[in-house]
Design an enzyme around this catalytic site. Structure first.
Site, PDB file in Angstrom:
ATOM      1  N   ARG A 107      15.343 -15.051   5.618  1.00  0.00           N
ATOM      2  CA  ARG A 107      14.624 -15.779   4.580  1.00  0.00           C
ATOM      3  C   ARG A 107      14.720 -17.267   4.863  1.00  0.00           C
ATOM      4  NH1 ARG A 107      16.276 -15.627  -1.764  1.00  0.00           N
ATOM      5  NH2 ARG A 107      17.969 -16.916  -1.006  1.00  0.00           N
ATOM      6  N   THR A 111      11.447 -22.321   1.812  1.00  0.00           N
ATOM      7  CA  THR A 111      10.292 -21.640   1.210  1.00  0.00           C
ATOM      8  C   THR A 111      10.673 -20.295   0.593  1.00  0.00           C
ATOM      9  OG1 THR A 111       9.734 -20.428   3.223  1.00  0.00           O
ATOM     10  CG2 THR A 111       8.801 -22.643   2.993  1.00  0.00           C
ATOM     11  N   ASP A 203      25.980 -15.733  -0.254  1.00  0.00           N
ATOM     12  CA  ASP A 203      25.154 -15.303   0.881  1.00  0.00           C
ATOM     13  C   ASP A 203      25.799 -14.076   1.525  1.00  0.00           C
ATOM     14  OD1 ASP A 203      24.205 -15.075   3.659  1.00  0.00           O
ATOM     15  OD2 ASP A 203      23.085 -16.890   3.166  1.00  0.00           O
ATOM     16  N   ASP A 206      26.434 -14.134   5.429  1.00  0.00           N
ATOM     17  CA  ASP A 206      27.487 -15.089   5.795  1.00  0.00           C
ATOM     18  C   ASP A 206      28.864 -14.569   5.387  1.00  0.00           C
ATOM     19  OD1 ASP A 206      25.689 -16.805   6.907  1.00  0.00           O
ATOM     20  OD2 ASP A 206      25.670 -18.225   5.235  1.00  0.00           O
TER      21      ASP A 206
HETATM   22  C1  PRP Z   1      19.400 -11.882   2.555  1.00  0.00           C
HETATM   23  C2  PRP Z   1      19.525 -10.455   2.092  1.00  0.00           C
HETATM   24  C3  PRP Z   1      18.081 -10.030   1.968  1.00  0.00           C
HETATM   25  C4  PRP Z   1      17.407 -11.295   1.499  1.00  0.00           C
HETATM   26  C5  PRP Z   1      17.146 -11.175   0.034  1.00  0.00           C
HETATM   27  O1  PRP Z   1      19.147 -11.916   3.901  1.00  0.00           O
HETATM   28  O2  PRP Z   1      20.287  -9.655   2.957  1.00  0.00           O
HETATM   29  O3  PRP Z   1      17.513  -9.561   3.191  1.00  0.00           O
HETATM   30  O4  PRP Z   1      18.321 -12.369   1.765  1.00  0.00           O
HETATM   31  O5  PRP Z   1      16.405 -12.244  -0.433  1.00  0.00           O
HETATM   32  P1  PRP Z   1      14.915 -12.066  -0.998  1.00  0.00           P
HETATM   33  O6  PRP Z   1      14.946 -10.917  -1.936  1.00  0.00           O
HETATM   34  O7  PRP Z   1      14.662 -13.376  -1.695  1.00  0.00           O
HETATM   35  O8  PRP Z   1      13.999 -11.851   0.168  1.00  0.00           O
HETATM   36  P2  PRP Z   1      18.951 -13.302   4.720  1.00  0.00           P
HETATM   37  O9  PRP Z   1      17.517 -13.689   4.694  1.00  0.00           O
HETATM   38  O10 PRP Z   1      19.942 -14.301   4.211  1.00  0.00           O
HETATM   39  O11 PRP Z   1      19.251 -12.879   6.207  1.00  0.00           O
HETATM   40  P3  PRP Z   1      20.643 -12.514   6.914  1.00  0.00           P
HETATM   41  O12 PRP Z   1      21.076 -11.167   6.404  1.00  0.00           O
HETATM   42  O13 PRP Z   1      20.300 -12.483   8.350  1.00  0.00           O
HETATM   43  O14 PRP Z   1      21.644 -13.583   6.555  1.00  0.00           O
HETATM   44  N1  URA Z   2      20.377 -13.510  -0.158  1.00  0.00           N
HETATM   45  C1  URA Z   2      21.718 -13.494  -0.288  1.00  0.00           C
HETATM   46  O1  URA Z   2      22.444 -13.199   0.680  1.00  0.00           O
HETATM   47  N2  URA Z   2      22.245 -13.793  -1.474  1.00  0.00           N
HETATM   48  C2  URA Z   2      21.501 -14.116  -2.549  1.00  0.00           C
HETATM   49  O2  URA Z   2      22.057 -14.405  -3.626  1.00  0.00           O
HETATM   50  C3  URA Z   2      20.105 -14.141  -2.394  1.00  0.00           C
HETATM   51  C4  URA Z   2      19.564 -13.808  -1.192  1.00  0.00           C
END
Ligand code: PRP
Ligand code: URA
Length: 212
Positions: A107, A111, A203, A206
């Site tokens: 994400r 944006t 997150d 992370d």
């Molecule tokens: C996080 C999570 C989802 C997304 C949710 O992933 O694991 O995939 O955010 O957010 P949304 O409902 O607003 O789309 P992230 O994009 O942080 O990727 P990552 O797992 O690689 O850190």
């Molecule tokens: N993605 C995450 O990992 N945490 C949140 O709270 C929202 C999106």
């Protein structure tokens, strides 16, 4: 009491509540985060697959033949990378013959739009139920894009497993994918100005993989 859409299933179990408390706690280190996510994955998958169809068989016990049931389908498990991985692995332990697909998405921090960087589904995925797994349903952009992709690949039985959902994501999936049940451990209050779920757990990727 707020009324929820019928496709939403919020797990109601003291063990899930107990595990979620540690998952939310900012002091919980990555190894324990992964261990808790694994345990929650098992518990939520159990509920999300409660209505899988079975076929009748006869098996012979050491005593006599008896009626038995076996799963009709070989399901597919699809984690959204990264954070979906530790949630998907225990489901593969529960369904060791399952096929596993992967969707890589991240994400954009500003944006909040998802970018897809990897898509790989096993053959025959459309023939059987697909469990889409990702711990966080925030804006719903990632899950929406993933479900749209699965539909474009002719998957008709999709089920979403997450751990923490927020109202914007829930509304989006309910509107765009009304036939996809959503199984979550919690429905939280709202999103903050950076799109994080409040109170949430921060997150997920992370915290699971120590990348802060
Ligand atoms: C996080 C999570 C989802 C997304 C949710 O992933 O694991 O995939 O955010 O957010 P949304 O409902 O607003 O789309 P992230 O994009 O942080 O990727 P990552 O797992 O690689 O850190
Ligand atoms: N993605 C995450 O990992 N945490 C949140 O709270 C929202 C999106």
């Amino acid at each position: 009491m707020p009324t929820h859409p019928p496709q939403l299933h919020i797990a109601d179990h003291p063990l899930i509540a107990h595990l979620l408390a540690d998952l939310r706690d900012k002091a919980t280190p990555p190894d324990r985060m992964r261990s808790i996510v694994r345990r929650l994955g098992t518990l939520l998958a159990y509920e999300a697959t409660r209505d899988l169809p079975t076929d009748h068989h006869t098996v012979t016990t050491p005593i006599q033949p008896c009626d038995a049931q076996r799963l009709h389908h070989n399901i597919t498990i699809v984690p959204i990378l990264r954070a979906g991985l530790p949630l998907a692995e225990p489901i593969l332990d529960l369904f060791p013959n399952a096929r596993m697909g992967h969707l890589g998405m991240y994400r954009d921090e500003k944006t909040l739009q998802p970018t897809t960087y990897y898509q790989r589904l096993p053959p025959n995925t459309p023939d059987a139920p697909v469990l889409l797994v990702d711990p966080m349903l925030a804006t719903g952009g990632s899950a929406d894009a993933a479900l749209t992709y699965l539909k474009s690949q002719h998957c008709t039985d999709t089920r979403l497993i997450c751990l923490v959902a927020a109202p914007p994501g829930l509304d989006r999936i309910t509107k765009n994918h009304p036939n996809t049940p959503i199984h979550t451990a919690a429905l939280d209050s709202h999103l903050d100005h950076r799109g994080y779920i409040v109170p949430g757990l921060g997150d997920a990727g992370d915290r699971l993989y120590a990348t802060t």
